[in-house]
Design a protein around this motif. Structure first.
Motif, PDB file in Angstrom:
ATOM      1  N   VAL A 145      25.546  33.404  25.505  1.00  0.00           N
ATOM      2  CA  VAL A 145      27.010  33.362  25.512  1.00  0.00           C
ATOM      3  C   VAL A 145      27.465  31.984  25.982  1.00  0.00           C
ATOM      4  O   VAL A 145      27.048  31.508  27.045  1.00  0.00           O
ATOM      5  N   GLU A 146      28.330  31.349  25.193  1.00  0.00           N
ATOM      6  CA  GLU A 146      28.922  30.060  25.555  1.00  0.00           C
ATOM      7  C   GLU A 146      30.405  30.126  25.235  1.00  0.00           C
ATOM      8  O   GLU A 146      30.803  30.735  24.231  1.00  0.00           O
ATOM      9  N   GLY A 147      31.235  29.493  26.065  1.00  0.00           N
ATOM     10  CA  GLY A 147      32.658  29.488  25.752  1.00  0.00           C
ATOM     11  C   GLY A 147      33.491  29.059  26.927  1.00  0.00           C
ATOM     12  O   GLY A 147      33.026  28.357  27.838  1.00  0.00           O
ATOM     13  N   SER A 148      34.763  29.484  26.925  1.00  0.00           N
ATOM     14  CA  SER A 148      35.672  29.038  27.965  1.00  0.00           C
ATOM     15  C   SER A 148      36.873  29.974  28.090  1.00  0.00           C
ATOM     16  O   SER A 148      37.212  30.718  27.163  1.00  0.00           O
ATOM     17  N   LEU A 149      37.490  29.914  29.258  1.00  0.00           N
ATOM     18  CA  LEU A 149      38.822  30.451  29.496  1.00  0.00           C
ATOM     19  C   LEU A 149      39.762  29.262  29.588  1.00  0.00           C
ATOM     20  O   LEU A 149      39.474  28.294  30.299  1.00  0.00           O
ATOM     21  N   ARG A 150      40.872  29.319  28.872  1.00  0.00           N
ATOM     22  CA  ARG A 150      41.819  28.201  28.880  1.00  0.00           C
ATOM     23  C   ARG A 150      43.129  28.654  29.522  1.00  0.00           C
ATOM     24  O   ARG A 150      43.719  29.663  29.122  1.00  0.00           O
ATOM     25  N   PHE A 151      43.549  27.886  30.523  1.00  0.00           N
ATOM     26  CA  PHE A 151      44.797  28.172  31.215  1.00  0.00           C
ATOM     27  C   PHE A 151      45.871  27.191  30.757  1.00  0.00           C
ATOM     28  O   PHE A 151      45.599  26.026  30.487  1.00  0.00           O
ATOM     29  N   GLY A 152      47.105  27.672  30.693  1.00  0.00           N
ATOM     30  CA  GLY A 152      48.217  26.835  30.269  1.00  0.00           C
ATOM     31  C   GLY A 152      48.574  25.794  31.314  1.00  0.00           C
ATOM     32  O   GLY A 152      48.152  25.867  32.478  1.00  0.00           O
ATOM     33  N   PRO A 153      49.401  24.808  30.933  1.00  0.00           N
ATOM     34  CA  PRO A 153      49.761  23.722  31.860  1.00  0.00           C
ATOM     35  C   PRO A 153      50.592  24.189  33.044  1.00  0.00           C
ATOM     36  O   PRO A 153      50.696  23.475  34.040  1.00  0.00           O
ATOM     37  N   SER A 154      51.177  25.389  32.975  1.00  0.00           N
ATOM     38  CA  SER A 154      51.984  25.881  34.091  1.00  0.00           C
ATOM     39  C   SER A 154      51.149  26.540  35.179  1.00  0.00           C
ATOM     40  O   SER A 154      51.686  27.050  36.158  1.00  0.00           O
ATOM     41  N   THR A 155      49.844  26.568  34.985  1.00  0.00           N
ATOM     42  CA  THR A 155      48.944  27.180  35.958  1.00  0.00           C
ATOM     43  C   THR A 155      48.214  26.077  36.708  1.00  0.00           C
ATOM     44  O   THR A 155      47.619  25.190  36.098  1.00  0.00           O
ATOM     45  N   ALA A 156      48.258  26.110  38.012  1.00  0.00           N
ATOM     46  CA  ALA A 156      47.671  25.030  38.809  1.00  0.00           C
ATOM     47  C   ALA A 156      46.648  25.581  39.794  1.00  0.00           C
ATOM     48  O   ALA A 156      46.652  26.767  40.132  1.00  0.00           O
ATOM     49  N   GLN A 157      45.768  24.694  40.236  1.00  0.00           N
ATOM     50  CA  GLN A 157      44.827  24.983  41.309  1.00  0.00           C
ATOM     51  C   GLN A 157      43.969  26.218  41.031  1.00  0.00           C
ATOM     52  O   GLN A 157      43.809  27.103  41.863  1.00  0.00           O
ATOM     53  N   ILE A 158      43.378  26.252  39.832  1.00  0.00           N
ATOM     54  CA  ILE A 158      42.446  27.328  39.489  1.00  0.00           C
ATOM     55  C   ILE A 158      41.062  26.934  39.979  1.00  0.00           C
ATOM     56  O   ILE A 158      40.530  25.892  39.576  1.00  0.00           O
ATOM     57  N   ALA A 159      40.479  27.734  40.851  1.00  0.00           N
ATOM     58  CA  ALA A 159      39.150  27.432  41.360  1.00  0.00           C
ATOM     59  C   ALA A 159      38.145  27.425  40.214  1.00  0.00           C
ATOM     60  O   ALA A 159      38.054  28.394  39.456  1.00  0.00           O
ATOM     61  N   GLY A 160      37.413  26.318  40.061  1.00  0.00           N
ATOM     62  CA  GLY A 160      36.401  26.216  39.013  1.00  0.00           C
ATOM     63  C   GLY A 160      36.918  25.670  37.704  1.00  0.00           C
ATOM     64  O   GLY A 160      36.143  25.472  36.766  1.00  0.00           O
ATOM     65  N   ALA A 161      38.243  25.426  37.582  1.00  0.00           N
ATOM     66  CA  ALA A 161      38.809  24.936  36.323  1.00  0.00           C
ATOM     67  C   ALA A 161      38.759  23.413  36.273  1.00  0.00           C
ATOM     68  O   ALA A 161      38.878  22.729  37.298  1.00  0.00           O
ATOM     69  N   ARG A 162      38.622  22.891  35.063  1.00  0.00           N
ATOM     70  CA  ARG A 162      38.643  21.449  34.841  1.00  0.00           C
ATOM     71  C   ARG A 162      39.466  21.190  33.589  1.00  0.00           C
ATOM     72  O   ARG A 162      39.122  21.665  32.503  1.00  0.00           O
TER      73      ARG A 162
END
Length: 362
Positions: free
Chosen positions: A192-209
């Motif tokens: 399994v390979e992939g990602s979760l994508r958060f919108g620009p209005s979401t900040a300070q997600i632990a582990g997000a880049r």
């Protein structure tokens, strides 16, 4: 219309891309398959691919136009030695989603309350993604004292099949005495390979880049069946994250002969086979796992189930399509709208005279 008389062909290679649209909770609402079949022989071909199709359209690079019947993709024509057949098949979700290898569950809360589809909200954000390998099944197997030479022949055929990505044939094992029935759990190993994508209005997600959280893992379906992400952060008028996963079957480990032996047959002749009973206990799960893997290397039934095949499953968050009331039927013929199997049952290679297992996706 008169029924089609299929002309079964060998020397066919199949590649599939299964695109699964899921909602914000991970539930499938659309399944589309791009199936590419390469006919590697000279002559006429006539065959159907059974599937719960709503519609069939030509795929990229096809050298023939697919037909559609009730629950069937129809191919017929002439191959000059090599011909590419490609079709997009839009499937009925109720009859196809149950055969997918993964189950997703996405839970998104803001301020402790679930975030509804299309809703935007601010507050403490928590997202839990659970990815589960659902290919595991329990099958009947056995233990016994095998005849060493026939066991070695089977092991060499399994190794050859794994290396060439083809169905393992001719796997009869001689037994010295009665077998003891046992149950064996097997599964298709999945990468399994992939990602979760958060919108620009979401900040300070632990582990997000850059708004992405990467997902990667190997789920063998036995020792590790789930991959779970628990994320938290701060949402400012944010919507639910979007998921995209690419799933393929993982390789089955090779059964390497003892050091100094070129093959298992060679090992028997050299007297290097220590315990045939223990080796049989390794050989049966190996072949069952490889057979289960091959089932998920084809989502739609291949017209040549013994040939090479591969499948890539793509799960992505998309808006649910609008389906017209008349979209559920085929283009001709009557009969039931139900196709019980996406992939037809394949006889597993532990098919000794006393034990043979045949399954479809369960």
């Amino acid at each position: 219309m008169l029924p089609l008389s299929p002309l079964f062909l060998h020397r066919l290679a199949t590649r599939e891309r299964i695109v699964v649209g899921v909602d914000g909770e991970g539930t499938p609402h659309s399944v589309r398959v791009l199936q590419r079949i390469v006919v590697n022989r000279l002559g006429d071909y006539v065959f159907v691919v059974p599937a719960p199709v709503r519609s069939v359209t030509p795929g990229p690079g096809t050298e023939s136009t697919p037909g559609q019947r009730e629950n069937q993709i129809l191919w017929q024509g002439f191959s000059p030695g090599r011909r590419v057949l490609a079709a997009w098949a839009d499937l009925r979700v109720a009859e196809s989603a149950g055969s997918l290898p993964l189950r997703l569950r996405i839970e998104t809360t803001v301020g402790g309350r679930p975030l509804e589809p299309g809703e935007r909200r601010s507050g403490d954000l928590r997202v839990t993604l659970t990815v589960t390998n659902v290919t595991g099944v329990v099958v009947r197997s056995f233990t016994a004292e095998p005849e060493p030479f026939s066991l070695a022949q089977v092991l060499d055929r399994i190794r050859d099949a794994i290396r060439r990505d083809v169905f393992a044939e001719g796997l009869n094992i001689g037994l010295r005495g009665p077998p003891t029935p046992v149950q064996q759990r097997v599964a298709a190993p999945l990468r399994v390979e992939g990602s979760l994508r958060f919108g620009p209005s979401t900040a300070q997600i632990a582990g997000a880049r850059d708004g992405f959280v990467r997902i990667s893992g190997l789920l063998d379906g036995l020792r590790r069946t789930q991959l779970r992400l628990d994320l938290h952060g701060r949402a400012v008028s944010a919507s639910a994250p979007e998921v995209e996963l690419r799933v393929t079957t993982a390789g089955v480990p090779d059964s390497v002969p003892p050091r100094g032996a070129k093959s298992w047959v060679n090992a028997v002749r050299r007297g290097a086979l220590a315990s045939p009973r223990r080796l049989l206990a390794r050989a049966i799960p190996l072949e069952l796992t490889y057979a289960r893997k091959r089932q998920y290397d084809m989502f739609l039934a291949s017209p040549d189930p013994t040939g090479p095949s591969s499948a890539t499953y793509v799960y992505r968050t998309v808006a649910a399509p609008r389906v017209s009331p008349a979209a559920g039927g085929g283009t001709d013929g009557g009969g039931s709208h139900t196709v019980g199997l996406i992939v037809l049952g394949i006889g597993l290679a532990a098919a000794v005279p006393v034990a043979a297992v045949i399954w479809a996706h369960m």
